[in-house]
Design an enzyme around this catalytic site. Structure first.
Site, PDB file in Angstrom:
ATOM      1  CD  GLU A 210     -11.353 -33.286  17.155  1.00  0.00           C
ATOM      2  OE1 GLU A 210     -11.562 -33.908  18.231  1.00  0.00           O
ATOM      3  OE2 GLU A 210     -10.238 -32.818  16.854  1.00  0.00           O
TER       4      GLU A 210
ATOM      5  CG  HIS B  32      -8.578 -35.464  19.221  1.00  0.00           C
ATOM      6  ND1 HIS B  32      -9.318 -34.343  19.502  1.00  0.00           N
ATOM      7  CD2 HIS B  32      -7.547 -35.452  20.106  1.00  0.00           C
ATOM      8  CE1 HIS B  32      -8.772 -33.683  20.509  1.00  0.00           C
ATOM      9  NE2 HIS B  32      -7.682 -34.347  20.894  1.00  0.00           N
TER      10      HIS B  32
ATOM     11  NE  ARG C 204      -7.973 -29.288  22.677  1.00  0.00           N
ATOM     12  CZ  ARG C 204      -7.335 -30.313  23.207  1.00  0.00           C
ATOM     13  NH1 ARG C 204      -6.393 -30.943  22.522  1.00  0.00           N
ATOM     14  NH2 ARG C 204      -7.655 -30.742  24.426  1.00  0.00           N
TER      15      ARG C 204
END
Length: 330
Positions: free
Chosen positions: A265, A285, A236
């Site tokens: 995001e 991601h 993260r």
């Protein structure tokens, strides 16, 4: 039940074998991402079961209070993006499989891919070749170098095994319980936090983002890394102090980074400052975005939907809600 799935960017969920598990429900899939609460409230107005893809959308009290038909949120893994207290207050059941016996091998594999890509500058070499240039950098071998694993949980343990397979020396830092597990597995434990960052040629972060770990990796930590070292973050973005990684990369300690996660995001356009740096590999991601991983995740997610519809909810995060949970409305 009226089921809504948010943030399926690639329109992939309907292609999964697991999707057949919800064939008897009325399913709506949204492929874009929106943050606007008014838009989300309109989209979810008739939704009885909301399916989330990890942490792509924040579900807070302001939104939940505008969804009177919502009875269930079904997802997989941790839930820092969901206001659990608001769910409980409003009678909404939150179900989330915690996969306690299953590390994300997909995330571990991407992490190792980024380590290799950073060590050998693979993206730059491939782009240069397409542009008509031949061999633009000297890479580094991993064999004999120090792999720093920060957080020896499920994924951290897999990364340590990968490092051992590549003849790297594994150096571990983290909580006391993590260090004890690593010691039992035969890995070296750093004497202190400073030594960990100073000695590691590669630092890979494998921690959950909670209040205690937010901003845990500081500018001071990064400044202690070698100019030749690589920082890899597939966990993260919030684990690193805001702005610290960009500043550290510009200062040359560490000399390189590879990241799969960002503060906001999805990253669209040039909104992420790391994208402007030449000494960082950025991926969108995708650590958990494989067909195999999604089949596992959505099998659990859809089983949770069916169990709730049958009146026997499973993997309930907020069990105190069950004495006043909303029923499915016809």
């Amino acid at each position: 039940m009226k089921v809504t799935i948010l943030d399926d960017y690639l329109d992939s969920v309907r292609s999964l074998a697991a999707f057949a598990r919800v064939r008897n429900h009325d399913v709506t899939v949204w492929n874009d991402h929106v943050d606007d609460i008014d838009v989300l409230a309109e989209r979810l107005a008739e939704t009885e079961a909301l399916v989330l893809i990890r942490e792509r959308t924040t579900i807070d009290a302001r939104l939940l209070e505008r969804l009177p038909r919502l009875a269930l949120i079904s997802q997989w893994s941790v839930y820092p993006h969901i206001d659990v207290d608001a769910c409980t207050r409003l009678g909404i059941v939150l179900c989330s499989s915690q996969h306690v016996d299953q590390p994300s091998y997909a995330a571990a594999e991407l992490t190792w891919g980024l380590i290799l890509a950073a060590a050998r500058r693979i993206p730059e070499q491939a782009a240069a070749l397409r542009a008509g240039h031949w061999q633009i950098h000297m890479g580094q071998s991993l064999r004999g170098r120090v792999l720093g694993v920060y957080g020896y949980g499920r994924i951290g343990q897999v990364i340590a095994r990968y490092g051992t397979a590549f003849d790297m020396e594994v150096l571990v830092w983290g909580r006391k319980s993590s260090l004890e597990r690593a010691r039992m597995d035969g890995h070296r434990i750093a004497q202190n936090r400073s030594e960990f960052f100073q000695l590691a040629d590669v630092v890979s972060l494998h921690l959950r983002l909670v209040d205690a770990t937010r901003g845990l990796i500081t500018a001071t930590d990064l400044a202690e890394m070698k100019p030749s070292a690589v920082l890899v973050n597939t966990s993260r973005a919030g684990l690193i102090e805001p702005g610290a990684l960009e500043a550290a990369l510009r200062a040359g300690r560490p000399g390189f980074a590879a990241v799969d996660v960002f503060e906001r995001e999805p990253v669209i356009g040039d909104t992420e400052p790391l994208l402007a740096l030449d000494n960082v590999i950025c991926t969108p991601h995708i650590g958990y975005v494989t067909t195999d991983e999604w089949e596992l995740q959505f099998a659990d997610i859809f089983d949770q939907v069916n169990a709730f519809a049958a009146g026997n909810p499973i993997n309930v995060v907020n069990p105190t809600v069950l004495d006043h949970a909303r029923g499915v409305r016809g």
